[in-house]
Design an enzyme around this catalytic site. Structure first.
Site, mmCIF file in Angstrom:
data_model
loop_
_atom_site.group_PDB
_atom_site.id
_atom_site.type_symbol
_atom_site.label_atom_id
_atom_site.label_comp_id
_atom_site.label_asym_id
_atom_site.label_seq_id
_atom_site.Cartn_x
_atom_site.Cartn_y
_atom_site.Cartn_z
ATOM 1 N N GLY A 8 0.845 -1.200 0.000
ATOM 2 C CA GLY A 8 0.000 0.000 0.000
ATOM 3 C C GLY A 8 0.874 1.241 0.000
ATOM 4 O O GLY A 8 0.530 2.273 0.581
ATOM 5 N N GLY A 11 -0.271 5.018 -0.977
ATOM 6 C CA GLY A 11 -1.236 5.796 -0.195
ATOM 7 C C GLY A 11 -0.597 6.950 0.558
ATOM 8 O O GLY A 11 0.599 7.225 0.424
ATOM 9 N N GLN A 12 -1.416 7.618 1.385
ATOM 10 C CA GLN A 12 -0.956 8.836 2.068
ATOM 11 C C GLN A 12 0.267 8.542 2.939
ATOM 12 O O GLN A 12 1.266 9.261 2.871
ATOM 13 C CB GLN A 12 -2.080 9.406 2.945
ATOM 14 N N ASP A 34 2.391 -1.556 -4.566
ATOM 15 C CA ASP A 34 1.042 -0.982 -4.576
ATOM 16 C C ASP A 34 0.255 -1.585 -5.729
ATOM 17 O O ASP A 34 0.833 -2.140 -6.658
ATOM 18 C CB ASP A 34 1.107 0.548 -4.711
ATOM 19 N N ASP A 51 -1.428 -6.599 -5.411
ATOM 20 C CA ASP A 51 -2.749 -6.544 -4.797
ATOM 21 C C ASP A 51 -2.599 -7.310 -3.476
ATOM 22 O O ASP A 51 -2.322 -8.517 -3.487
ATOM 23 C CB ASP A 51 -3.765 -7.218 -5.726
ATOM 24 N N TYR A 140 -14.626 0.488 9.489
ATOM 25 C CA TYR A 140 -13.191 0.788 9.603
ATOM 26 C C TYR A 140 -12.700 0.440 11.014
ATOM 27 O O TYR A 140 -11.674 -0.216 11.189
ATOM 28 C CB TYR A 140 -13.000 2.277 9.309
ATOM 29 N N LYS A 144 -10.113 -2.328 12.483
ATOM 30 C CA LYS A 144 -8.926 -1.952 13.271
ATOM 31 C C LYS A 144 -8.855 -2.770 14.569
ATOM 32 O O LYS A 144 -7.784 -3.236 14.949
ATOM 33 C CB LYS A 144 -8.928 -0.450 13.585
ATOM 34 N N ILE A 170 -3.703 11.827 10.166
ATOM 35 C CA ILE A 170 -2.349 12.199 9.746
ATOM 36 C C ILE A 170 -2.427 13.356 8.752
ATOM 37 O O ILE A 170 -3.141 13.286 7.744
ATOM 38 C CB ILE A 170 -1.620 10.999 9.091
#
Ligand code: SER
Length: 314
Positions: A8, A11-12, A34, A51, A140, A144, A170
């Site tokens: 990943g 991502g951010q 990614d 993936d 979500y 978590k 973040i």
């Protein structure tokens, strides 16, 4: 950590973590992976298409590069997860279980972030303790909490070196977040620099924990490098650096840009998520067990965000 895989990485968090880890451990030792190609990530180190739901390809990359440490950052964020809960479960838990299994089979250390989104139900909103009620009402958050429990299970049952922090929202200036409840605190800076009026989706007095990306990156590495004998907790540590409402960040930006305007158009989904989360985490355990200490506050972050976004000449 000698050979690292970031899953990943587009991502951010992943996109900046790749640069940060390459700076510390060497470009060739940090493999960014990614779903989508990335010229930026491929420019200064190994890049692979992955993936995270494809367990075979995941294991193949771990073997190919002799990976010893994995950062699993593939996930849908909270608001997007409410728009499609089954997809959020499939991606977030699929990436998690593949990461845990590959870490178990190949003896890798594994970092999977948890979040302020893991909290919910009747817990103390102020100075939220490390160990408290966690009954999230978002998919979500359910993912978590599951991630925290499964990561602890793999640690105690199989001895996998799983570690995690509960990230606040973040704030960063390289890759935009997408689909999160805390995204407003990034978008507000872009609007301010572009001279646009900002429409805030969360109401004026809702507090949430936030953190500037450089602190988040440093926390991640410091925890992964911490002496395991000192860790009483593993999955997952509260970490905190600042907590504010939309009015407080707006006022901070207006000190530098007095013309900047903000109005509210509250999104009921984001508002109810934000209200179900802590106002401010107590991060004593992280401070005591591995020496966590933030370096950025709202004022220094605001100066730096405005400088960095101005430099983009948008
Ligand atoms: N930034 C995330 C979100 O808003 C929380 O971890 O969904």
């Amino acid at each position: 950590m000698k050979k690292i895989l970031i899953v990943g990485a587009g991502g951010q968090i992943g996109s900046e973590l790749a640069t940060y880890l390459r700076g510390i451990y060497g470009n060739g030792n940090v493999v960014a992976a990614d779903l989508r190609p990335s010229e930026r990530l491929a420019a200064d180190g190994p890049f692979e298409i992955l993936d995270a739901l494809d367990a075979e390809r995941y294991a193949e990359l771990v073997r190919k590069y002799g990976i010893d440490s994995i950062f699993n950052l593939a996930a849908l964020l909270s608001a997007k997860g409410e728009a499609n809960p089954t997809l959020a479960w499939k991606i977030n838990i699929g990436a998690l279980t593949n990461s845990l299994e590959v870490a178990r089979q190949y003896g890798c250390a594994l970092f999977t972030p948890s979040s302020i989104g893991a909290f919910g139900g009747d817990f103390p909103r102020d100075n939220t303790p490390q160990d408290t009620i966690m009954q999230p009402n978002t998919m979500y958050g359910v993912c978590k909490v599951t991630g925290e429990l499964l990561s602890n299970y793999y640690h105690t049952r199989f001895g996998v070196d799983t570690r995690s922090v509960r990230f606040p929202g973040i704030i960063s200036n390289v890759t935009l977040p997408g689909g999160g409840t805390t995204d407003y605190a990034v978008e507000i800076y872009y609007a301010a620099v572009k001279g646009e009026r900002f429409v805030c989706p969360v109401s004026e007095n809702v507090y949430m924990d936030m953190m500037y990306m450089p602190d988040a990156l440093r926390a991640t590495v410091e925890l992964m490098e911490a002496d395991p004998a000192k860790l009483k907790h593993r999955n997952s540590f509260n970490i905190a650096s600042m907590s504010f409402t939309p009015e407080i960040i707006y006022a901070e930006i207006r000190k530098r840009l007095p013309e900047f305007e903000m109005v509210y158009d509250v999104d009921p989904v984001k508002e109810s998520i934000a209200e179900s989360w802590p106002n401010k985490l107590d991060d004593t355990c992280a401070r005591e067990e591995w020496g966590w200490k933030p370096q950025w506050d709202l004022s220094s972050m605001t100066d730096d965000m405005l400088r960095a976004i101005r430099a983009k000449n948008l």
